[in-house]
Design a protein around this motif. Sequence first.
Motif, PDB file in Angstrom:
ATOM      1  N   ALA A 188     -32.334  -4.796  -6.480  1.00  0.00           N
ATOM      2  CA  ALA A 188     -31.195  -5.714  -6.400  1.00  0.00           C
ATOM      3  C   ALA A 188     -31.620  -7.171  -6.581  1.00  0.00           C
ATOM      4  O   ALA A 188     -30.798  -8.023  -6.909  1.00  0.00           O
ATOM      5  N   ASN A 189     -32.920  -7.450  -6.390  1.00  0.00           N
ATOM      6  CA  ASN A 189     -33.410  -8.823  -6.509  1.00  0.00           C
ATOM      7  C   ASN A 189     -34.292  -9.048  -7.728  1.00  0.00           C
ATOM      8  O   ASN A 189     -35.048 -10.015  -7.779  1.00  0.00           O
ATOM      9  N   GLY A 190     -34.216  -8.129  -8.695  1.00  0.00           N
ATOM     10  CA  GLY A 190     -34.894  -8.359  -9.964  1.00  0.00           C
ATOM     11  C   GLY A 190     -36.280  -7.777 -10.120  1.00  0.00           C
ATOM     12  O   GLY A 190     -36.944  -8.022 -11.129  1.00  0.00           O
ATOM     13  N   VAL A 191     -36.749  -7.015  -9.133  1.00  0.00           N
ATOM     14  CA  VAL A 191     -38.050  -6.368  -9.275  1.00  0.00           C
ATOM     15  C   VAL A 191     -37.850  -5.136 -10.162  1.00  0.00           C
ATOM     16  O   VAL A 191     -36.984  -4.306  -9.882  1.00  0.00           O
ATOM     17  N   PRO A 192     -38.627  -5.020 -11.236  1.00  0.00           N
ATOM     18  CA  PRO A 192     -38.437  -3.899 -12.157  1.00  0.00           C
ATOM     19  C   PRO A 192     -38.696  -2.549 -11.494  1.00  0.00           C
ATOM     20  O   PRO A 192     -39.542  -2.426 -10.612  1.00  0.00           O
ATOM     21  N   SER A 193     -37.959  -1.551 -11.950  1.00  0.00           N
ATOM     22  CA  SER A 193     -38.161  -0.187 -11.487  1.00  0.00           C
ATOM     23  C   SER A 193     -39.601   0.220 -11.787  1.00  0.00           C
ATOM     24  O   SER A 193     -40.139  -0.094 -12.842  1.00  0.00           O
ATOM     25  N   GLY A 194     -40.232   0.887 -10.864  1.00  0.00           N
ATOM     26  CA  GLY A 194     -41.617   1.318 -11.041  1.00  0.00           C
ATOM     27  C   GLY A 194     -42.623   0.377 -10.423  1.00  0.00           C
ATOM     28  O   GLY A 194     -43.785   0.734 -10.264  1.00  0.00           O
ATOM     29  N   ALA A 195     -42.224  -0.837 -10.066  1.00  0.00           N
ATOM     30  CA  ALA A 195     -43.126  -1.778  -9.392  1.00  0.00           C
ATOM     31  C   ALA A 195     -43.037  -1.541  -7.894  1.00  0.00           C
ATOM     32  O   ALA A 195     -41.955  -1.506  -7.333  1.00  0.00           O
ATOM     33  N   GLY A 196     -44.179  -1.353  -7.272  1.00  0.00           N
ATOM     34  CA  GLY A 196     -44.208  -1.137  -5.830  1.00  0.00           C
ATOM     35  C   GLY A 196     -44.813  -2.322  -5.101  1.00  0.00           C
ATOM     36  O   GLY A 196     -45.692  -3.003  -5.620  1.00  0.00           O
ATOM     37  N   ILE A 197     -44.339  -2.585  -3.904  1.00  0.00           N
ATOM     38  CA  ILE A 197     -44.919  -3.625  -3.053  1.00  0.00           C
ATOM     39  C   ILE A 197     -46.152  -3.018  -2.399  1.00  0.00           C
ATOM     40  O   ILE A 197     -46.061  -1.983  -1.744  1.00  0.00           O
ATOM     41  N   ASP A 198     -47.321  -3.667  -2.594  1.00  0.00           N
ATOM     42  CA  ASP A 198     -48.506  -3.132  -1.945  1.00  0.00           C
ATOM     43  C   ASP A 198     -49.138  -4.099  -0.961  1.00  0.00           C
ATOM     44  O   ASP A 198     -50.154  -3.774  -0.357  1.00  0.00           O
ATOM     45  N   ALA A 199     -48.540  -5.257  -0.764  1.00  0.00           N
ATOM     46  CA  ALA A 199     -48.964  -6.169   0.296  1.00  0.00           C
ATOM     47  C   ALA A 199     -47.752  -7.011   0.690  1.00  0.00           C
ATOM     48  O   ALA A 199     -46.964  -7.410  -0.162  1.00  0.00           O
ATOM     49  N   LEU A 200     -47.627  -7.272   1.982  1.00  0.00           N
ATOM     50  CA  LEU A 200     -46.447  -7.946   2.507  1.00  0.00           C
ATOM     51  C   LEU A 200     -46.812  -8.791   3.715  1.00  0.00           C
ATOM     52  O   LEU A 200     -47.553  -8.354   4.592  1.00  0.00           O
ATOM     53  N   SER A 201     -46.292 -10.006   3.745  1.00  0.00           N
ATOM     54  CA  SER A 201     -46.432 -10.887   4.896  1.00  0.00           C
ATOM     55  C   SER A 201     -45.194 -11.778   4.912  1.00  0.00           C
ATOM     56  O   SER A 201     -44.252 -11.551   4.153  1.00  0.00           O
ATOM     57  N   ALA A 202     -45.201 -12.781   5.759  1.00  0.00           N
ATOM     58  CA  ALA A 202     -44.113 -13.759   5.805  1.00  0.00           C
ATOM     59  C   ALA A 202     -44.729 -15.137   6.012  1.00  0.00           C
ATOM     60  O   ALA A 202     -45.775 -15.274   6.635  1.00  0.00           O
ATOM     61  N   ASP A 203     -44.054 -16.164   5.474  1.00  0.00           N
ATOM     62  CA  ASP A 203     -44.558 -17.524   5.662  1.00  0.00           C
ATOM     63  C   ASP A 203     -44.031 -18.105   6.970  1.00  0.00           C
ATOM     64  O   ASP A 203     -43.360 -17.422   7.753  1.00  0.00           O
ATOM     65  N   HIS A 204     -44.301 -19.373   7.210  1.00  0.00           N
ATOM     66  CA  HIS A 204     -43.925 -20.041   8.460  1.00  0.00           C
ATOM     67  C   HIS A 204     -42.414 -20.089   8.667  1.00  0.00           C
ATOM     68  O   HIS A 204     -41.946 -20.231   9.782  1.00  0.00           O
ATOM     69  N   GLY A 234     -40.426 -17.548   7.650  1.00  0.00           N
ATOM     70  CA  GLY A 234     -39.945 -16.173   7.638  1.00  0.00           C
ATOM     71  C   GLY A 234     -39.640 -15.610   6.266  1.00  0.00           C
ATOM     72  O   GLY A 234     -39.140 -14.498   6.145  1.00  0.00           O
ATOM     73  N   ARG A 235     -39.934 -16.376   5.212  1.00  0.00           N
ATOM     74  CA  ARG A 235     -39.721 -15.876   3.852  1.00  0.00           C
ATOM     75  C   ARG A 235     -40.803 -14.863   3.513  1.00  0.00           C
ATOM     76  O   ARG A 235     -41.963 -15.027   3.892  1.00  0.00           O
ATOM     77  N   LEU A 236     -40.414 -13.825   2.780  1.00  0.00           N
ATOM     78  CA  LEU A 236     -41.350 -12.766   2.432  1.00  0.00           C
ATOM     79  C   LEU A 236     -42.386 -13.242   1.425  1.00  0.00           C
ATOM     80  O   LEU A 236     -42.060 -13.934   0.457  1.00  0.00           O
ATOM     81  N   ILE A 237     -43.636 -12.858   1.649  1.00  0.00           N
ATOM     82  CA  ILE A 237     -44.726 -13.056   0.700  1.00  0.00           C
ATOM     83  C   ILE A 237     -45.125 -11.660   0.249  1.00  0.00           C
ATOM     84  O   ILE A 237     -45.427 -10.791   1.068  1.00  0.00           O
ATOM     85  N   LEU A 238     -45.098 -11.440  -1.081  1.00  0.00           N
ATOM     86  CA  LEU A 238     -45.268 -10.104  -1.636  1.00  0.00           C
ATOM     87  C   LEU A 238     -46.361 -10.063  -2.696  1.00  0.00           C
ATOM     88  O   LEU A 238     -46.538 -11.022  -3.443  1.00  0.00           O
TER      89      LEU A 238
END
Length: 169
Positions: free
Chosen positions: A17-33, A35-39
């Motif tokens: 829904a936010n423009g990440v192409p099908s087939g792309a997986g998130i393999d690392a995740l955090s958040a900044d100061h 609370g925005r996602l860092i991917l």
Amino acid sequence: VIRFDGTDYTLEFDGLANGVPSGAGIDALSADHAGRLILSFDVTLMLDGDVIADEDLTKFDGSGFDQVFDASANGINGALDLDAVHFDPVSRRLVVSFDSNGSVSGTSFSDEDLLIFDPNGNQWNLAFDGSAMDPEWIAADLDAMFAVLVNGDVIFYGGFESLIQRDQD
């Protein structure tokens, strides 16, 4: 990305829904100061006009993406894949792990290790040597973690891609 608050599950981020192409997986995740996602993703892709390689980090602010870390521009071999990250909001340093062995700025690392990147001075340091903690970790790939930096030292909880088997004596 699903958020669990101890009681309920909610959809935090829907990639398609936010423009990440099908087939792309998130393999690392955090958040900044804030609370925005860092991917980091498991493939190279284009997001909001930026090419995001699998060793890079991008920030999602709720409406779009902005590249926040270009690993190859900071000495990381482009053949590596960043597969675990923690952003420390106090020092603004990154704690990262990669999917295979490498070296950066004279610091060698393995896939079960953690590195700290300090953007003030473009400095890399080994933060956690997994195989020194337990030789059985050599067979595993650290690919998820939550880190806390205390006086520059990393205290973390980690997850591994492969199981570590122990003799039951």
